[in-house]
Design an enzyme around this catalytic site. Structure first.
Site, PDB file in Angstrom:
ATOM      1  CG  ASP A 123     -16.036 -25.897  58.806  1.00  0.00           C
ATOM      2  OD1 ASP A 123     -15.767 -24.775  58.341  1.00  0.00           O
ATOM      3  OD2 ASP A 123     -16.925 -26.102  59.661  1.00  0.00           O
ATOM      4  CG  ASP A 178     -20.817 -20.540  60.576  1.00  0.00           C
ATOM      5  OD1 ASP A 178     -20.171 -20.732  59.528  1.00  0.00           O
ATOM      6  OD2 ASP A 178     -20.669 -21.217  61.606  1.00  0.00           O
TER       7      ASP A 178
END
Ligand code: GLA
Length: 656
Positions: A123, A178
């Site tokens: 990430d 996201d």
């Protein structure tokens, strides 16, 4: 293809060892592994907030009391792969703040490799503003240095155009922020990702984020659009729902093998937009067999009809095309124009192949002699006229269920399915089904028959100890037939699933009027001695060795010379009404022999001569065959062995 917990659990307490093991179990038990899903991955929140004294990451002992290595071992024991998560920053993304790998790249990569990790999602949170390329390269190098193959999934959210540099560093890169479990989020991401098609190639993929299918924020129509578009865009297919509570509709979407085949097509080309107007979007993806996968997506808020042409798809010029609807499974043809009504937020997904499907010939056809439009199998390829030996083509044996051998049929393995094009030309399918003897009693399978996407027969659970079951299906007017085998619920080990002797009745029967049977073509003919003879008796050996059909001095110009145990099958296609015939033992036996003659229609006995001898008179038989699809003429030995059993069907006349 795999699973990641984030979209269903976030950092909640239900993300734990029990859940992850349960998912691995269901990958095997619900056919997801067989459909191609292999990675079972952890997202954020698996670790404790502090590293240990040695600087190593520590698994959260409440969530993962057995540790991560034991969990990875469990996942591996199911024949699956295991993935983990970190961030190229000081901390991961969740507000609780778990340690990131920035500055600890090699130490963390070594730890993961020692646990047997096969996949890293890396990430972008808390990155101290350090250049993305530098941070992602450091982890890529660290993973390589472990010597363990670890799929590297770069989660940079698209901020620094990762499609321009990530292909050199990793295997996939997130193209957007996201995903959320709602239409606007999903379709917004699809719009962004589809513009990046030129950057994807085998081993380096655009990642529009994990699937929300099944999480409840979209309709099943919208979830089908989600799954269709992700496959069309050759995206990673990471299931994001808790499979332990997933509905059958969710599982049906996630295991649509036709659509998975588009996603996983070996060419590895991401689909591109062909047209986009007023929210009606057509995309086309070239496939390895020369087909195109086409999505017709209605992003608008009203139902609409979408159209395109094979020319626009880049495969114009053929005189006809086979068009398979990958959701309904209907197969049709086109000369170049494609179109379908599509509900709001829906997607019709087609596989368009130049050329016309070969429709089964008229008559009673063995399914294993027909061309298959598609075949998928849990293990090995689907086999013709032999069982499934699990590995290479042709490694099976004679199809055998509880000692009964079948010369014709298909050897499948759960989960599997084969599809055939019928072109609306067929009427019925009849088959035996069961688990093959070669499993020595093991295995459990459910056999199902679908016509145009609708289930029309179901065997229920059959184990390796159950006798074969007979299934029949009405196929009148259907364009596709799909034979499906699924695991009986205990994993697909030993699920050698036999479609034993499947025959399909297609086309029209004989023309109207009376026919001498010996003037018609039969579908099959077997005899105890020599071949069945037309218009002579059976001379027992070579073809043509008989004599004029003669019973007690009466000669018949027409007839069939047979010999027990014998059976002749004709295809009537529901077109005929009566069969009349004389029957008896031919004079050429000199009085020897004894035979019983029987007429069967669609498995039901319609006439029986009783025992006839070489010295007794001929019998006259008459049978009502109205509506019958199949006619069977059977001769059996009269009980004294089949010596001299020259059995004449004398002047059999079929009226249609
Ligand atoms: C980021 C990622 C998500 C998820 C969370 C976890 O938002 O993009 O996919 O991994 O972090 O905290």
């Amino acid at each position: 293809m795999g699973f990641n917990n984030w979209n269903s659990t976030g950092c909640g307490p239900q993300f734990n060892e029990t859940m992850v093991k349960g998912i691995a179990d269901l990958f095997v038990g619900k056919g997801l592994k067989a459909a191609g899903y292999q990675y079972v991955n952890l997202d954020d929140c698996w670790a404790l907030p502090q590293r240990d004294a040695a600087g190593d990451l520590v698994p959260d002992p409440v969530r993962f009391p057995g540790g991560i290595k034991a969990l990875a071992d469990y996942v591996h024991s199911k024949g699956l792969k295991f993935g983990i998560y970190s961030s190229a920053g000081d901390h991961t993304c969740d507000v609780k703040g778990f340690p990131g790998a920035l500055g600890h790249e090699q130490q963390d990569a070594n730890l993961w490799a020692s646990w047997g990790v096969d996949y890293l999602k890396y990430d972008n949170c808390n990155n101290r503003g350090i250049d993305a390329r530098t941070r992602y390269r450091a982890m890529g190098d660290a993973l390589k240095a472990t010597g363990r193959p670890i799929l590297y999934s770069i989660c940079e959210w698209g901020g620094n155009a990762p499609w321009t540099w990530a292909p050199d560093l990793g295997n996939s890169w997130r193209t957007t922020g996201d995903i959320g479990d709602g239409w606007a989020s999903m379709i917004g991401i699809a719009r962004a990702d589809r513009g990046l098609a030129p950057y994807a190639k085998p081993g380096a993929w655009n990642d529009p984020d994990m699937l929300e299918v099944g999480n409840g924020g979209m309709t099943d129509t919208e979830y089908r659009t989600h799954f269709s578009l992700w496959a069309e865009m050759a995206a990673p297919l990471m299931i994001g729902t808790d499979l332990r509570t997933a509905s059958q509709a969710t599982l049906d979407i996630l295991t649509n093998t036709d659509i998975i085949a588009v996603d996983q097509d070996p060419l590895g080309i991401q689909g591109r937009v062909v047209s986009d107007s007023g929210g009606l979007v057509v995309m086309s993806k070239p496939l390895a067999d020369g087909s195109r996968a086409v999505t017709l997506t209605n992003e608008s808020s009203a139902d609409a009809t979408l159209t395109t042409t094979t020319e626009a798809l880049g495969i114009g010029g053929a005189s006809s095309y086979t068009v398979k609807d990958l959701w309904s499974k209907a197969v049709g043809t086109s000369t170049g124009t494609l179109g379908a009504p599509v509900p709001r937020h829906g997607t019709v997904m087609l596989r368009v192949t130049p050329g016309t499907p070969v429709v089964p010939p008229a008559g009673l056809d063995h399914v294993s002699d027909l061309p298959l439009v598609a075949a998928n199998n849990g293990w090995g390829p689907a086999e013709r006229d032999r069982s499934n030996g699990e590995a290479a083509g042709g490694d099976g044996r004679t199809l055998t269920i509880r000692g009964v051998r079948y010369a014709k049929g298909l050897g499948a393995h759960a989960s599997g399915d084969v599809s055939l094009a019928l072109g609306g030309a067929c009427r019925t399918l009849t088959t035996d089904v069961g688990v093959d003897d070669e499993t020595f009693g093991r295995g459990s399978v459910v056999f199902q028959i679908f016509r145009d996407g609708v289930k029309v027969a179901d065997s229920g659970l059959l184990t390796g100890r159950d006798p074969a079951k007979r299934l029949t299906a009405d196929l009148t007017g259907a364009t596709t037939l799909r034979l499906v085998v699924t695991d009986g619920g205990d994993g697909n080990a030993s699920d050698h699933a036999d479609w034993a002797g499947p025959r399909i009745a297609c086309g029209n029967g004989p023309s109207a009027g009376p026919h001498q049977l010996s003037d018609l073509a039969w579908s099959s003919a077997v005899n105890g001695w020599g071949p069945v003879e037309k218009d002579t008796s059976n001379g027992e050996q070579a073809a043509g060795d008989g004599h004029p059909v003669t019973i007690r001095g009466t000669r018949y110009a027409k007839g069939l010379g047979t010999h027990p145990a014998g059976e002749i099958v004709y295809y009537l296609g529901g077109a005929c009404r009566t069969l009349t015939t004389d029957a008896g033992v031919d004079d050429e036996t000199g009085g020897g022999g004894s035979v019983t003659f029987q007429i069967w229609t669609d498995g039901v006995k319609a006439a029986d001569s009783g025992r006839l001898t070489g010295s007794g008179p001929a019998a006259h038989l008459s049978a009502d065959v109205t509506g019958a699809v199949e006619l069977r003429l059977v001769v059996t030995d009269g009980g004294d062995g089949n010596a001299s059993d020259h059995a004449d069907w004398a002047a059999p006349v079929l009226t249609c």
